[in-house]
Structures are given as C-alpha cells and as structure tokens.
Design a protein around this motif. Structure first.
Motif, PDB file in Angstrom:
ATOM      1  N   ALA A  95       0.822  -1.202   0.000  1.00  0.00           N
ATOM      2  CA  ALA A  95       0.000   0.000   0.000  1.00  0.00           C
ATOM      3  C   ALA A  95       0.865   1.264   0.000  1.00  0.00           C
ATOM      4  O   ALA A  95       0.578   2.222  -0.729  1.00  0.00           O
ATOM      5  CB  ALA A  95      -0.942  -0.007   1.204  1.00  0.00           C
ATOM      6  N   ILE A  96       1.924   1.273   0.800  1.00  0.00           N
ATOM      7  CA  ILE A  96       2.802   2.435   0.857  1.00  0.00           C
ATOM      8  C   ILE A  96       3.518   2.636  -0.477  1.00  0.00           C
ATOM      9  O   ILE A  96       3.600   3.759  -0.986  1.00  0.00           O
ATOM     10  CB  ILE A  96       3.827   2.300   2.009  1.00  0.00           C
ATOM     11  N   CYS A  97       4.008   1.564  -1.059  1.00  0.00           N
ATOM     12  CA  CYS A  97       4.717   1.682  -2.336  1.00  0.00           C
ATOM     13  C   CYS A  97       3.788   2.181  -3.444  1.00  0.00           C
ATOM     14  O   CYS A  97       4.182   2.994  -4.275  1.00  0.00           O
ATOM     15  CB  CYS A  97       5.361   0.366  -2.718  1.00  0.00           C
ATOM     16  N   HIS A  98       2.553   1.705  -3.441  1.00  0.00           N
ATOM     17  CA  HIS A  98       1.595   2.180  -4.446  1.00  0.00           C
ATOM     18  C   HIS A  98       1.226   3.640  -4.213  1.00  0.00           C
ATOM     19  O   HIS A  98       1.049   4.399  -5.170  1.00  0.00           O
ATOM     20  CB  HIS A  98       0.346   1.300  -4.460  1.00  0.00           C
ATOM     21  N   LEU A  99       1.121   4.028  -2.974  1.00  0.00           N
ATOM     22  CA  LEU A  99       0.852   5.428  -2.665  1.00  0.00           C
ATOM     23  C   LEU A  99       2.026   6.286  -3.133  1.00  0.00           C
ATOM     24  O   LEU A  99       1.841   7.360  -3.707  1.00  0.00           O
ATOM     25  CB  LEU A  99       0.612   5.609  -1.165  1.00  0.00           C
ATOM     26  N   GLU A 128      -6.373   3.454   2.468  1.00  0.00           N
ATOM     27  CA  GLU A 128      -5.958   2.045   2.577  1.00  0.00           C
ATOM     28  C   GLU A 128      -4.694   1.933   3.423  1.00  0.00           C
ATOM     29  O   GLU A 128      -4.579   1.039   4.259  1.00  0.00           O
ATOM     30  CB  GLU A 128      -5.736   1.431   1.191  1.00  0.00           C
ATOM     31  N   VAL A 129      -3.736   2.833   3.198  1.00  0.00           N
ATOM     32  CA  VAL A 129      -2.509   2.834   3.993  1.00  0.00           C
ATOM     33  C   VAL A 129      -2.839   3.083   5.461  1.00  0.00           C
ATOM     34  O   VAL A 129      -2.355   2.372   6.352  1.00  0.00           O
ATOM     35  CB  VAL A 129      -1.510   3.898   3.469  1.00  0.00           C
ATOM     36  N   LEU A 130      -3.676   4.069   5.721  1.00  0.00           N
ATOM     37  CA  LEU A 130      -4.042   4.394   7.108  1.00  0.00           C
ATOM     38  C   LEU A 130      -4.793   3.253   7.787  1.00  0.00           C
ATOM     39  O   LEU A 130      -4.591   2.988   8.971  1.00  0.00           O
ATOM     40  CB  LEU A 130      -4.879   5.666   7.147  1.00  0.00           C
ATOM     41  N   LYS A 131      -5.635   2.574   7.039  1.00  0.00           N
ATOM     42  CA  LYS A 131      -6.402   1.461   7.608  1.00  0.00           C
ATOM     43  C   LYS A 131      -5.457   0.345   8.080  1.00  0.00           C
ATOM     44  O   LYS A 131      -5.591  -0.156   9.200  1.00  0.00           O
ATOM     45  CB  LYS A 131      -7.384   0.918   6.566  1.00  0.00           C
TER      46      LYS A 131
END
Length: 157
Positions: A95-99, A128-131
């Motif tokens: 998720a972080i890499c996609h963000l 999504e990252v925060l979740k």
C-alpha cells in the motif's frame, strides 16, 4: 482544511517507500514477479473501491467480489506460511509503495490531479494505507516486526 490534512498525510507516507531500507528478518516485497502480480491486483482493488463509493449497489456485484478475491488470493499465495502480522506488514508495504508511485505520478502530472477522479483515487490509496497502519498499531509486534513497521513509517531510533 480536511483536503490539506489528507494531502500532507499522503506526502509523509509517500516518503516511506523511497529511501534505503535496513535488512530485517521480516518478509518483504522484493520479488519482481510478486510485485507485478500484486500491483495489478492492488490497482484493481483501488479502482473497484472508487466505483463502489460512487455506486453502492456495485458492492453487491460479482465483479466487485471477484476483484476482492483475486487480490486476497494473490496476497495469500505470496505470504503462505507467514503469520497474520507478517501478512499485514506485507500488505502495508504494498500500500505504501503504491501510494508513493501515485504520488510520483501526481508530481509529474499536476494537470491530471486537478480531476476529481484522480483526487479520489489518491484519497482511497491514502485511506488504505491508514487502515492497515491503524491495524498494525493495535497489534502486539515482535521486535523484528516493530523494526520493519518503523522502517516502513520511516521512523528512526
């Protein structure tokens, strides 16, 4: 005000995927085949989530369920034999890499980020990252997992 907060948070999180990372015993997203398979599934998850937010009936469709199943199946295949926490860390890294990738795209194409569609995609990626981050902060992590979580958050000791 809320948009400025979200943009700030997204900027901070985007930095988490772009630096040197120390080695850890925790499973990482480093296999190019994993990256391609997971990327396609993750992108479809983001797109269907945006579609579902526009049309609440879409959540009940077969295509929505199919995309969700494909993503979770791909994650399960890549993390077979890992603990639930390590699986969450794996998803968090994705998720972080996609963000981060979306942030680079946004910087390169500021004109496209003026569209509400693209802004919503970025918002969903950030959410999504925060979740996943929130789930990980409420779980008891081993020292290696804590170190990996800190690396992903760019927190230095």
């Amino acid at each position: 005000m809320k948009n400025k907060y979200i943009l700030f948070l997204l900027t901070v999180l985007m930095a988490g995927c772009s630096g040197n990372k120390k080695k850890s015993e925790v499973f990482r997203v480093n296999n190019p085949k994993d990256s391609v398979a997971i990327s396609a599934s993750y992108d479809s998850i983001i797109n269907i989530e945006q579609k579902a937010r526009r049309d609440s009936n879409y959540r009940k469709t077969e295509s929505y369920r199919y995309a969700q199943e494909n993503y979770h199946r791909a994650i399960a295949e890549r993390t077979k034999g890992l603990s639930h926490i390590d699986q969450l860390l794996y998803e968090y890294e994705i998720a972080i890499c996609h963000l981060n990738q979306a942030g680079k795209y946004a910087q390169a194409h500021p004109d496209k980020m003026k569209s509400l569609y693209m802004q919503n995609l970025m918002k969903i990626r950030g959410e999504e990252v925060l979740k996943i981050h929130d789930r990980l902060t409420h779980i008891q992590l081993s020292s290696a997992q804590q170190q990996r979580f800190k690396e992903l958050n760019y927190i230095k000791n």
